[in-house]
Design a protein around this motif. Structure first.
Motif, mmCIF file in Angstrom:
data_model
loop_
_atom_site.group_PDB
_atom_site.id
_atom_site.type_symbol
_atom_site.label_atom_id
_atom_site.label_comp_id
_atom_site.label_asym_id
_atom_site.label_seq_id
_atom_site.Cartn_x
_atom_site.Cartn_y
_atom_site.Cartn_z
ATOM 1 N N MET A 1 0.842 -1.199 0.000
ATOM 2 C CA MET A 1 0.000 0.000 0.000
ATOM 3 C C MET A 1 0.881 1.255 0.000
ATOM 4 N N ILE A 2 0.602 2.181 -0.907
ATOM 5 C CA ILE A 2 1.322 3.443 -0.976
ATOM 6 C C ILE A 2 0.534 4.484 -0.192
ATOM 7 N N GLU A 3 1.211 5.174 0.720
ATOM 8 C CA GLU A 3 0.527 6.214 1.484
ATOM 9 C C GLU A 3 0.056 7.310 0.534
ATOM 10 N N PRO A 4 -1.211 7.680 0.604
ATOM 11 C CA PRO A 4 -1.750 8.688 -0.316
ATOM 12 C C PRO A 4 -0.978 9.999 -0.286
ATOM 13 N N LEU A 5 -0.447 10.376 0.882
ATOM 14 C CA LEU A 5 0.290 11.633 0.985
ATOM 15 C C LEU A 5 1.420 11.693 -0.032
ATOM 16 N N LEU A 6 2.110 10.583 -0.244
ATOM 17 C CA LEU A 6 3.251 10.564 -1.155
ATOM 18 C C LEU A 6 2.822 10.737 -2.608
ATOM 19 N N LEU A 7 1.593 10.346 -2.917
ATOM 20 C CA LEU A 7 1.097 10.472 -4.285
ATOM 21 C C LEU A 7 0.585 11.873 -4.597
ATOM 22 N N ALA A 24 12.854 21.005 -8.246
ATOM 23 C CA ALA A 24 12.034 21.541 -7.163
ATOM 24 C C ALA A 24 10.985 20.502 -6.777
ATOM 25 N N SER A 25 10.122 20.887 -5.847
ATOM 26 C CA SER A 25 9.035 20.026 -5.398
ATOM 27 C C SER A 25 7.705 20.730 -5.660
ATOM 28 N N SER A 26 6.640 19.956 -5.682
ATOM 29 C CA SER A 26 5.314 20.530 -5.921
ATOM 30 C C SER A 26 4.265 19.569 -5.379
ATOM 31 N N PHE A 27 3.019 20.026 -5.361
ATOM 32 C CA PHE A 27 1.927 19.138 -4.947
ATOM 33 C C PHE A 27 0.644 19.564 -5.643
ATOM 34 N N PHE A 28 -0.318 18.641 -5.641
ATOM 35 C CA PHE A 28 -1.593 18.880 -6.298
ATOM 36 C C PHE A 28 -2.608 19.444 -5.301
ATOM 37 N N TYR A 113 -2.514 9.870 -8.954
ATOM 38 C CA TYR A 113 -2.114 10.963 -8.070
ATOM 39 C C TYR A 113 -3.215 11.193 -7.039
ATOM 40 N N ARG A 114 -2.880 11.928 -5.994
ATOM 41 C CA ARG A 114 -3.854 12.398 -5.018
ATOM 42 C C ARG A 114 -3.696 13.902 -4.902
ATOM 43 N N ALA A 115 -4.681 14.548 -4.340
ATOM 44 C CA ALA A 115 -4.647 16.008 -4.254
ATOM 45 C C ALA A 115 -5.177 16.484 -2.905
ATOM 46 N N PHE A 116 -4.547 17.523 -2.389
ATOM 47 C CA PHE A 116 -5.100 18.232 -1.246
ATOM 48 C C PHE A 116 -6.306 19.044 -1.733
ATOM 49 N N THR A 194 -10.433 14.125 15.842
ATOM 50 C CA THR A 194 -11.633 14.925 16.121
ATOM 51 C C THR A 194 -12.026 15.804 14.949
ATOM 52 N N ARG A 195 -11.125 15.972 13.983
ATOM 53 C CA ARG A 195 -11.440 16.805 12.817
ATOM 54 C C ARG A 195 -12.523 16.139 11.965
ATOM 55 N N GLY A 196 -12.593 14.810 11.977
ATOM 56 C CA GLY A 196 -13.636 14.096 11.258
ATOM 57 C C GLY A 196 -13.596 14.282 9.762
ATOM 58 N N MET A 197 -12.392 14.209 9.167
ATOM 59 C CA MET A 197 -12.268 14.398 7.722
ATOM 60 C C MET A 197 -12.781 13.171 6.987
ATOM 61 N N PRO A 198 -13.407 13.354 5.811
ATOM 62 C CA PRO A 198 -13.894 12.196 5.040
ATOM 63 C C PRO A 198 -12.747 11.241 4.706
ATOM 64 N N GLU A 199 -13.053 9.963 4.592
ATOM 65 C CA GLU A 199 -12.022 8.963 4.321
ATOM 66 C C GLU A 199 -11.347 9.194 2.971
ATOM 67 N N THR A 200 -12.061 9.797 2.047
ATOM 68 C CA THR A 200 -11.494 10.034 0.726
ATOM 69 C C THR A 200 -10.531 11.229 0.713
ATOM 70 N N THR A 201 -10.470 11.965 1.810
ATOM 71 C CA THR A 201 -9.603 13.137 1.909
ATOM 72 C C THR A 201 -8.268 12.736 2.511
ATOM 73 N N LEU A 202 -7.201 13.346 2.056
ATOM 74 C CA LEU A 202 -5.904 13.123 2.698
ATOM 75 C C LEU A 202 -6.013 13.514 4.166
ATOM 76 N N GLN A 203 -5.562 12.638 5.042
ATOM 77 C CA GLN A 203 -5.732 12.863 6.479
ATOM 78 C C GLN A 203 -4.596 13.713 7.061
ATOM 79 N N TRP A 204 -4.359 14.822 6.405
ATOM 80 C CA TRP A 204 -3.298 15.738 6.825
ATOM 81 C C TRP A 204 -3.790 17.171 6.701
ATOM 82 N N LEU A 205 -3.330 18.020 7.609
ATOM 83 C CA LEU A 205 -3.579 19.446 7.495
ATOM 84 C C LEU A 205 -2.432 20.070 6.717
#
Length: 244
Positions: A1-7, A24-28, A113-116, A194-205
Protein backbone atom coordinates in the motif's frame (compact mmCIF):
# COMPACT_ATOMS: atom_id res chain seq x y z
CA UNK A 1 0.00 0.00 0.00
CA UNK A 2 1.32 3.44 -0.98
CA UNK A 3 0.53 6.21 1.48
CA UNK A 4 -1.75 8.69 -0.32
CA UNK A 5 0.29 11.63 0.99
CA UNK A 6 3.25 10.56 -1.15
CA UNK A 7 1.10 10.47 -4.28
CA UNK A 8 0.08 14.10 -3.80
CA UNK A 9 3.67 15.32 -4.22
CA UNK A 10 5.65 15.26 -7.45
CA UNK A 11 9.12 16.20 -8.61
CA UNK A 12 9.50 19.27 -10.77
CA UNK A 13 12.19 20.04 -13.33
CA UNK A 14 12.31 23.51 -14.88
CA UNK A 15 13.30 24.03 -18.50
CA UNK A 16 14.12 26.86 -20.83
CA UNK A 17 13.00 25.22 -24.03
CA UNK A 18 14.91 21.93 -24.01
CA UNK A 19 17.60 23.16 -21.62
CA UNK A 20 17.15 21.79 -18.11
CA UNK A 21 17.58 24.35 -15.34
CA UNK A 22 16.64 23.33 -11.78
CA UNK A 23 14.85 20.78 -9.60
CA UNK A 24 12.03 21.54 -7.16
CA UNK A 25 9.03 20.03 -5.40
CA UNK A 26 5.31 20.53 -5.92
CA UNK A 27 1.93 19.14 -4.95
CA UNK A 28 -1.59 18.88 -6.30
CA UNK A 29 -4.50 20.95 -5.00
CA UNK A 30 -8.08 20.30 -6.13
CA UNK A 31 -10.96 22.71 -5.82
CA UNK A 32 -14.42 22.39 -7.33
CA UNK A 33 -13.17 19.70 -9.73
CA UNK A 34 -10.36 21.95 -10.97
CA UNK A 35 -6.82 20.67 -10.56
CA UNK A 36 -3.81 22.85 -9.77
CA UNK A 37 -0.10 22.31 -9.33
CA UNK A 38 1.33 24.28 -6.40
CA UNK A 39 4.97 25.19 -5.90
CA UNK A 40 7.13 28.14 -4.88
CA UNK A 41 6.81 31.24 -7.01
CA UNK A 42 10.59 31.41 -7.43
CA UNK A 43 10.40 28.06 -9.23
CA UNK A 44 8.33 29.78 -11.95
CA UNK A 45 10.50 32.88 -12.14
CA UNK A 46 13.28 34.40 -10.05
CA UNK A 47 14.58 37.68 -11.39
CA UNK A 48 17.56 38.10 -8.96
CA UNK A 49 19.07 34.79 -10.10
CA UNK A 50 17.95 35.30 -13.73
CA UNK A 51 15.86 32.14 -13.56
CA UNK A 52 13.36 32.30 -16.44
CA UNK A 53 12.02 28.83 -17.35
CA UNK A 54 9.49 28.47 -20.13
CA UNK A 55 7.99 25.21 -18.92
CA UNK A 56 7.85 22.74 -16.06
CA UNK A 57 8.05 18.97 -16.25
CA UNK A 58 6.57 16.84 -13.49
CA UNK A 59 6.93 13.11 -13.05
CA UNK A 60 3.63 11.22 -12.85
CA UNK A 61 2.84 7.61 -12.04
CA UNK A 62 0.92 5.85 -14.80
CA UNK A 63 0.06 2.44 -13.31
CA UNK A 64 -1.65 2.00 -9.94
CA UNK A 65 -0.42 -1.60 -9.79
CA UNK A 66 3.21 -0.78 -10.61
CA UNK A 67 4.69 2.37 -9.09
CA UNK A 68 7.84 1.88 -11.18
CA UNK A 69 5.91 3.07 -14.22
CA UNK A 70 6.03 6.83 -14.72
CA UNK A 71 6.28 9.48 -17.38
CA UNK A 72 7.20 13.14 -17.67
CA UNK A 73 4.36 15.60 -18.12
CA UNK A 74 5.24 19.00 -19.56
CA UNK A 75 3.42 22.16 -18.42
CA UNK A 76 3.97 25.37 -20.43
CA UNK A 77 4.36 28.52 -18.35
CA UNK A 78 3.51 31.05 -21.06
CA UNK A 79 0.95 31.47 -23.81
CA UNK A 80 1.18 34.35 -26.29
CA UNK A 81 3.83 35.93 -24.07
CA UNK A 82 1.61 35.93 -20.97
CA UNK A 83 2.29 33.86 -17.85
CA UNK A 84 -0.17 31.06 -17.15
CA UNK A 85 0.55 30.75 -13.44
CA UNK A 86 -0.89 32.81 -10.62
CA UNK A 87 1.12 34.29 -7.78
CA UNK A 88 0.03 36.11 -4.68
CA UNK A 89 0.69 39.47 -3.10
CA UNK A 90 -0.50 41.06 0.12
CA UNK A 91 0.26 44.06 2.30
CA UNK A 92 3.65 42.55 3.16
CA UNK A 93 4.68 42.19 -0.49
CA UNK A 94 5.03 39.21 -2.83
CA UNK A 95 4.15 35.75 -1.57
CA UNK A 96 6.46 32.94 -2.60
CA UNK A 97 3.64 30.62 -3.68
CA UNK A 98 2.36 30.03 -7.20
CA UNK A 99 -0.26 27.79 -8.78
CA UNK A 100 -0.89 26.73 -12.34
CA UNK A 101 -4.08 25.01 -13.49
CA UNK A 102 -3.79 21.62 -15.15
CA UNK A 103 -6.13 20.34 -17.83
CA UNK A 104 -7.15 16.89 -16.61
CA UNK A 105 -7.83 15.79 -20.19
CA UNK A 106 -4.18 16.41 -21.02
CA UNK A 107 -2.87 14.13 -18.26
CA UNK A 108 -1.28 10.82 -19.31
CA UNK A 109 -3.69 7.92 -19.52
CA UNK A 110 -3.92 6.14 -16.18
CA UNK A 111 -2.22 8.95 -14.26
CA UNK A 112 -2.11 8.09 -10.53
CA UNK A 113 -2.11 10.96 -8.07
CA UNK A 114 -3.85 12.40 -5.02
CA UNK A 115 -4.65 16.01 -4.25
CA UNK A 116 -5.10 18.23 -1.25
CA UNK A 117 -8.23 20.35 -1.13
CA UNK A 118 -9.97 23.04 0.92
CA UNK A 119 -10.82 20.42 3.57
CA UNK A 120 -7.09 20.07 4.28
CA UNK A 121 -6.71 23.75 5.17
CA UNK A 122 -7.10 25.04 8.69
CA UNK A 123 -10.65 25.79 9.79
CA UNK A 124 -11.75 28.54 12.17
CA UNK A 125 -10.94 27.44 15.69
CA UNK A 126 -8.05 25.16 14.71
CA UNK A 127 -4.99 25.82 16.84
CA UNK A 128 -1.40 24.85 16.09
CA UNK A 129 1.19 25.17 18.84
CA UNK A 130 4.79 26.26 18.51
CA UNK A 131 7.00 23.15 18.58
CA UNK A 132 4.38 20.98 16.86
CA UNK A 133 5.89 18.16 14.81
CA UNK A 134 5.48 18.50 11.05
CA UNK A 135 6.52 16.71 7.87
CA UNK A 136 8.08 18.27 4.77
CA UNK A 137 7.48 16.04 1.75
CA UNK A 138 9.68 16.68 -1.25
CA UNK A 139 12.80 16.10 -3.29
CA UNK A 140 15.90 17.55 -1.54
CA UNK A 141 18.65 18.02 -4.14
CA UNK A 142 16.38 16.04 -6.45
CA UNK A 143 16.92 12.94 -4.28
CA UNK A 144 14.12 10.37 -4.38
CA UNK A 145 13.29 6.72 -4.88
CA UNK A 146 14.41 6.48 -8.50
CA UNK A 147 12.69 3.12 -8.98
CA UNK A 148 9.26 3.99 -7.61
CA UNK A 149 9.52 7.76 -8.16
CA UNK A 150 8.51 8.67 -4.63
CA UNK A 151 9.44 11.72 -2.56
CA UNK A 152 11.15 11.55 0.83
CA UNK A 153 10.02 13.04 4.13
CA UNK A 154 11.92 15.27 6.54
CA UNK A 155 10.83 16.01 10.10
CA UNK A 156 10.32 19.60 11.14
CA UNK A 157 8.91 21.57 14.06
CA UNK A 158 7.16 24.92 14.09
CA UNK A 159 9.79 27.43 15.20
CA UNK A 160 7.73 30.64 15.40
CA UNK A 161 4.30 31.59 16.65
CA UNK A 162 1.92 29.94 14.19
CA UNK A 163 -0.61 32.35 12.76
CA UNK A 164 1.67 35.32 13.39
CA UNK A 165 3.20 36.79 10.24
CA UNK A 166 6.96 36.55 10.81
CA UNK A 167 8.50 40.01 10.27
CA UNK A 168 5.12 41.09 8.96
CA UNK A 169 5.23 38.73 5.98
CA UNK A 170 2.95 35.81 5.20
CA UNK A 171 5.17 32.99 6.44
CA UNK A 172 6.17 31.16 9.62
CA UNK A 173 9.40 29.39 10.55
CA UNK A 174 10.20 25.72 10.68
CA UNK A 175 13.23 24.07 12.21
CA UNK A 176 14.30 21.35 9.78
CA UNK A 177 17.20 20.16 7.69
CA UNK A 178 16.35 21.14 4.13
CA UNK A 179 18.17 21.49 0.82
CA UNK A 180 17.76 23.00 -2.62
CA UNK A 181 15.06 21.10 -4.47
CA UNK A 182 12.69 21.20 -1.50
CA UNK A 183 11.19 24.50 -2.64
CA UNK A 184 7.47 24.06 -3.18
CA UNK A 185 7.12 21.06 -0.86
CA UNK A 186 3.97 20.78 1.27
CA UNK A 187 4.42 21.18 5.02
CA UNK A 188 1.82 19.06 6.79
CA UNK A 189 0.52 18.09 10.21
CA UNK A 190 -1.39 14.89 10.90
CA UNK A 191 -5.07 15.80 11.16
CA UNK A 192 -6.55 15.07 14.59
CA UNK A 193 -9.20 12.37 14.74
CA UNK A 194 -11.63 14.93 16.12
CA UNK A 195 -11.44 16.80 12.82
CA UNK A 196 -13.64 14.10 11.26
CA UNK A 197 -12.27 14.40 7.72
CA UNK A 198 -13.89 12.20 5.04
CA UNK A 199 -12.02 8.96 4.32
CA UNK A 200 -11.49 10.03 0.73
CA UNK A 201 -9.60 13.14 1.91
CA UNK A 202 -5.90 13.12 2.70
CA UNK A 203 -5.73 12.86 6.48
CA UNK A 204 -3.30 15.74 6.82
CA UNK A 205 -3.58 19.45 7.49
CA UNK A 206 -1.77 21.46 4.83
CA UNK A 207 -0.11 24.19 6.88
CA UNK A 208 2.38 25.67 4.46
CA UNK A 209 4.52 25.68 1.33
CA UNK A 210 8.24 25.38 2.01
CA UNK A 211 10.16 28.24 0.43
CA UNK A 212 13.83 28.40 1.40
CA UNK A 213 16.37 28.27 4.19
CA UNK A 214 16.90 31.38 6.30
CA UNK A 215 20.34 32.50 7.36
CA UNK A 216 21.97 35.45 9.08
CA UNK A 217 24.17 37.65 6.94
CA UNK A 218 26.52 38.35 9.84
CA UNK A 219 27.10 34.65 10.60
CA UNK A 220 30.76 33.64 10.75
CA UNK A 221 30.99 30.92 8.10
CA UNK A 222 33.66 29.09 10.12
CA UNK A 223 32.62 29.54 13.75
CA UNK A 224 28.82 29.52 13.45
CA UNK A 225 26.64 26.74 12.14
CA UNK A 226 23.75 27.56 9.84
CA UNK A 227 20.53 28.39 11.66
CA UNK A 228 18.64 25.42 10.26
CA UNK A 229 15.49 27.55 10.01
CA UNK A 230 13.21 27.80 6.99
CA UNK A 231 10.51 30.11 5.68
CA UNK A 232 7.15 28.40 5.10
CA UNK A 233 4.30 30.36 3.52
CA UNK A 234 0.80 29.99 4.90
CA UNK A 235 -1.58 28.08 2.64
CA UNK A 236 -4.64 30.30 3.07
CA UNK A 237 -3.35 32.07 -0.07
CA UNK A 238 -4.38 28.97 -2.06
CA UNK A 239 -8.06 29.85 -1.74
CA UNK A 240 -7.31 33.21 -3.36
CA UNK A 241 -5.07 31.82 -6.09
CA UNK A 242 -7.55 29.08 -7.07
CA UNK A 243 -10.62 31.29 -7.05
CA UNK A 244 -12.59 31.56 -10.27
Amino acid sequence: MIEPLLLAVCRVSTYDGERRLTNASSFFFERERRLFLVTSRHVMIDIPSQHHPTRLQVELHTDAEDMAQSTGFSIPLYEDGKSLWRQGIDAGGEIDVAVIEIDRNALPQGAVYRAFGPANLLAPGDQVEVGSSLLIVGFPLGFHDTLHHMPVVRHAVIASSFGLRFKGEGYFLTDARTHRGTSGAPVVLRAPVTRGMPETTLQWLLLGVHSSRIDVGTRDQILDEALGLNGTWYTDILMTLTDQ
